[in-house]
Scaffold this motif. Structure first.
Motif, short mmCIF file in Angstrom:
data_model
loop_
_atom_site.label_atom_id
_atom_site.label_comp_id
_atom_site.label_asym_id
_atom_site.label_seq_id
_atom_site.Cartn_x
_atom_site.Cartn_y
_atom_site.Cartn_z
N GLY A 70 0.95 -1.18 -0.07
CA GLY A 70 0.10 -0.07 0.11
C GLY A 70 0.79 1.31 -0.01
N LEU A 71 1.94 1.20 0.81
CA LEU A 71 2.65 2.34 0.81
C LEU A 71 3.54 2.63 -0.87
N ILE A 72 3.93 1.56 -1.29
CA ILE A 72 4.38 1.72 -2.67
C ILE A 72 3.34 2.07 -3.57
N GLU A 73 2.29 1.62 -3.64
CA GLU A 73 1.09 2.30 -4.50
C GLU A 73 1.00 3.76 -4.18
N TRP A 78 2.38 9.57 -6.20
CA TRP A 78 3.09 10.84 -5.99
C TRP A 78 3.68 11.10 -7.08
N ASP A 79 3.55 12.09 -7.88
CA ASP A 79 4.58 12.43 -9.31
C ASP A 79 5.62 13.01 -9.18
N ALA A 80 6.27 13.33 -7.85
CA ALA A 80 7.59 13.59 -7.68
C ALA A 80 7.73 15.32 -8.28
N ARG A 81 6.56 16.01 -8.47
CA ARG A 81 6.86 17.22 -9.15
C ARG A 81 6.35 18.40 -7.77
#
Length: 176
Positions: A70-73, A78-81
């Motif tokens: 769930g954490l990875i999903e 999160w798009d890291a922008r």
């Protein structure tokens, strides 16, 4: 520049107010349930209720595969922008493991550099090895995430970490 911010729970409100994250991850004991910081939509606040243990302990909820999946999903969403803020009780173990996963997801093949960047910013960072081991398996990293944590070396002892941040893309054209 997008940044991964890490802090202890006691600093959550202050750091969130300063950095204005788009996403928040809380990793706390199951009975602790922090409020979503102002300005963060509830669906962008991921809570993981687990105790900070690296081994199974009878009667306690420790990180398991479903928690880490769930954490990875969530981290993939999160798009890291924009900034992300990750915290646990002390900002030392569960949160630094999650920060390492986030950095690794957005910098494939650079797990060692991500771990080194965390160590550079936080001498007390000590990523939870159970979370790291489970993430390594789920991401098919063949031990690279586990090895990256080992290569960080020992952490400086502390009861609580200071807030710190690591840019998502440290490397650009130069390797760390």
């Amino acid at each position: 520049m997008p940044v991964v911010h890490v802090c202890p729970w006691a600093e959550l409100k202050a750091v969130a107010g300063r950095v204005r994250p788009s996403h928040v991850v809380s990793l706390l004991d199951p009975e602790d349930w922090p409020e979503t910081p102002a300005g963060v939509p509830a669906e962008r606040h991921h809570r993981v209720g687990v105790y900070d243990y690296a081994e199974r302990v009878p009667g306690l909820v420790v990180p398991e595969e479903d928690h880490v999946r769930g954490l990875i999903e969530f981290l993939r969403g999160w798009d890291a922008r924009t900034p992300i803020l990750i915290h646990c009780w002390a900002g030392i173990s569960r949160s630094t493991a999650t920060a390492l996963i986030a950095l690794s997801l957005h910098n494939p093949g650079r797990e060692r550099q991500a771990a080194a960047a965390i160590r550079l910013q936080s001498p007390v960072a000590s990523p939870n090895r159970r979370i790291i081991q489970l993430a390594d398996g789920l991401l098919g990293l063949d031990g690279r995430l586990v090895d990256a944590v080992v290569e960080m070396g020992p952490s400086r002892s502390s009861w609580v970490n200071q807030p710190f941040e690591v840019p998502v893309n440290l490397w650009g054209e130069k390797a760390l």
